[in-house]
Design a protein around this motif. Structure first.
Motif, PDB file in Angstrom:
ATOM      1  N   HIS A 135     -51.601 -12.242  25.198  1.00  0.00           N
ATOM      2  CA  HIS A 135     -52.242 -13.388  24.546  1.00  0.00           C
ATOM      3  C   HIS A 135     -51.210 -14.451  24.178  1.00  0.00           C
ATOM      4  CE1 HIS A 135     -54.761 -15.769  21.883  1.00  0.00           C
ATOM      5  NE2 HIS A 135     -55.804 -15.054  22.276  1.00  0.00           N
ATOM      6  N   ASP A 154     -51.103 -16.645  21.904  1.00  0.00           N
ATOM      7  CA  ASP A 154     -50.849 -16.787  20.470  1.00  0.00           C
ATOM      8  C   ASP A 154     -49.932 -15.697  19.928  1.00  0.00           C
ATOM      9  OD1 ASP A 154     -52.449 -18.996  20.360  1.00  0.00           O
ATOM     10  OD2 ASP A 154     -54.206 -17.947  19.544  1.00  0.00           O
ATOM     11  N   LEU A 155     -49.838 -14.556  20.642  1.00  0.00           N
ATOM     12  CA  LEU A 155     -49.094 -13.411  20.113  1.00  0.00           C
ATOM     13  C   LEU A 155     -47.847 -13.049  20.916  1.00  0.00           C
ATOM     14  CD1 LEU A 155     -52.041 -11.000  19.170  1.00  0.00           C
ATOM     15  CD2 LEU A 155     -50.826 -12.600  17.695  1.00  0.00           C
ATOM     16  N   ASN A 212     -53.914 -19.693  13.769  1.00  0.00           N
ATOM     17  CA  ASN A 212     -54.397 -19.197  15.058  1.00  0.00           C
ATOM     18  C   ASN A 212     -53.964 -17.753  15.307  1.00  0.00           C
ATOM     19  OD1 ASN A 212     -51.689 -20.206  15.360  1.00  0.00           O
ATOM     20  ND2 ASN A 212     -51.926 -20.020  17.572  1.00  0.00           N
ATOM     21  N   VAL A 213     -52.760 -17.395  14.830  1.00  0.00           N
ATOM     22  CA  VAL A 213     -52.265 -16.023  14.993  1.00  0.00           C
ATOM     23  C   VAL A 213     -53.084 -15.065  14.139  1.00  0.00           C
ATOM     24  CG1 VAL A 213     -50.307 -14.478  14.597  1.00  0.00           C
ATOM     25  CG2 VAL A 213     -49.932 -16.748  15.586  1.00  0.00           C
ATOM     26  N   THR A 228     -56.479 -14.583  15.674  1.00  0.00           N
ATOM     27  CA  THR A 228     -56.429 -13.747  16.875  1.00  0.00           C
ATOM     28  C   THR A 228     -56.301 -12.278  16.511  1.00  0.00           C
ATOM     29  OG1 THR A 228     -55.415 -15.522  18.173  1.00  0.00           O
ATOM     30  CG2 THR A 228     -55.162 -13.287  19.020  1.00  0.00           C
TER      31      THR A 228
END
Length: 345
Positions: free
Chosen positions: A68, A70-71, A270-271, A274
């Motif tokens: 992902h 974001d991660l 956002n993290v 998610t």
């Protein structure tokens, strides 16, 4: 000549390094990844019933950090088998003070942060996992969650699943009412609440460690015990030692994932979203419900065994006796929390 040769070697090595960086672009950034550290005192798999469910969530997070966007800047590290902390109480304390970012917990560990969590596993308080979750979603219990996050630095990310319902297993029966268990010697894992509950049912409570249970059953030191179908039945080989499974719910074993509040709230929005979505997409509670039900059916289908079922009125009678034995405990807790539990029934 030698200088020219040396210069050629240096240029060749430099070119090789550049090529390696181009082939493995992540090699020079591996050390720059932000670490998310989680610790558990028990082996992750497969020795303990709760770890089967925990693994679903942990493996999902590990996978997300690989795929992902974001991660990808995070590295998720799990330390089990007490590699960092010898028990879950110490792991929870480490989350509270920020030494690590995450661990899992249960109400009996959260009690160390707020005594109101005594209610989480007190026999006769919650009828089921669904009742527990309805209660956790009331304004009163949400306020307790917020208070713990603010004052103790521990945020509950999500209540994940119920490891299993506590039932009474005994070799003495049959049992048609609460009067039929009077005088029996029943093992329990320990704790004031379970001792009070058993005394209220007029049985003799005997606290024993796991390692002594089978011997105690074989020597008639005890006639039965409180445990669950998800782990206890197999661990103790109860089909060999107890004929009757008394299907009166004594309590549940809720498991949650917790994080250090300062770290969790400091993550980019956002993290955090998610990670939360990843936890929400998995529902391990269905696995435990299915496993428990299948285990009960298997027990009941064995001609040598018996799963004793009761009408709602009889179940309510047992649970009222248990609840009434905790009156002194309730006096020390916020009555609004207790009222919320009753409202959520």
């Amino acid at each position: 000549m030698q200088k020219t040769f040396a210069r050629s070697i240096i240029l060749s090595i430099f070119s090789l390094l550049i090529a390696l960086v181009m082939v493995f672009p992540g090699a020079n950034t591996a050390e720059s990844k932000e670490k998310i550290t989680m610790s558990t005192a028990t082996p992750m798999y497969p020795a303990f019933a709760e770890q089967i469910g925990i693994n679903l969530y942990i493996n999902a997070i590990i996978g997300m950090t690989e795929t992902h966007p974001d991660l990808k800047k995070y590295e998720f590290k799990i330390f089990d088998k007490g590699m960092l902390y010898g028990n879950q109480s110490e792991a929870l304390e480490a989350v509270s003070n920020g030494a690590i970012q995450m661990t899992y917990s249960a109400p009996h560990f959260l009690e160390e942060l707020d005594p109101a969590w005594k209610l989480g596993e007190t026999p006769g308080v919650f009828e089921s996992w669904d009742h527990y979750m309805r209660s956790m979603n009331t304004p009163e219990w949400k306020a307790l969650h917020d208070k713990m996050a603010k004052e103790k630095g521990v945020t509950i990310i999500k209540w994940l699943f119920d490891t299993g319902t506590w039932y009474l297993f005994t070799d003495t029966g049959p049992i048609k009412s609460v009067a039929d268990v009077e005088g029996q010697k029943i093992r329990f894992a320990g704790g004031e609440a379970f001792a009070k509950a058993l005394k209220a049912l007029k049985v003799t409570p005997i606290a024993l460690p796991y390692t002594e249970v089978v011997t105690a059953l074989q020597t008639n030191m005890i006639e039965g015990l409180l445990t669950d179908f998800t782990g206890g039945v197999g661990y103790f080989e109860l089909a060999r030692h107890t004929k009757y499974a008394v299907l009166i719910p004594f309590g549940n074993q809720p498991i949650c994932m917790v994080a250090n509040t300062k770290w969790w709230e400091g993550l980019p929005e956002n993290v955090r979203e998610t990670l939360s979505t990843t936890f929400d997409q998995i529902d391990a509670s269905k696995y435990y419900e299915k496993f428990e039900q299948e285990s009960i059916e298997k027990w009941d289908a064995d001609p040598k065994l018996s799963a004793l079922k009761f009408e709602k009125e009889e179940i309510a009678k047992w649970q009222k006796l248990m609840r009434d034995s905790f009156a002194d405990m309730y006096e020390k807790l916020d009555p609004e929390l207790i009222k919320a539990i009753d409202t959520a029934r």
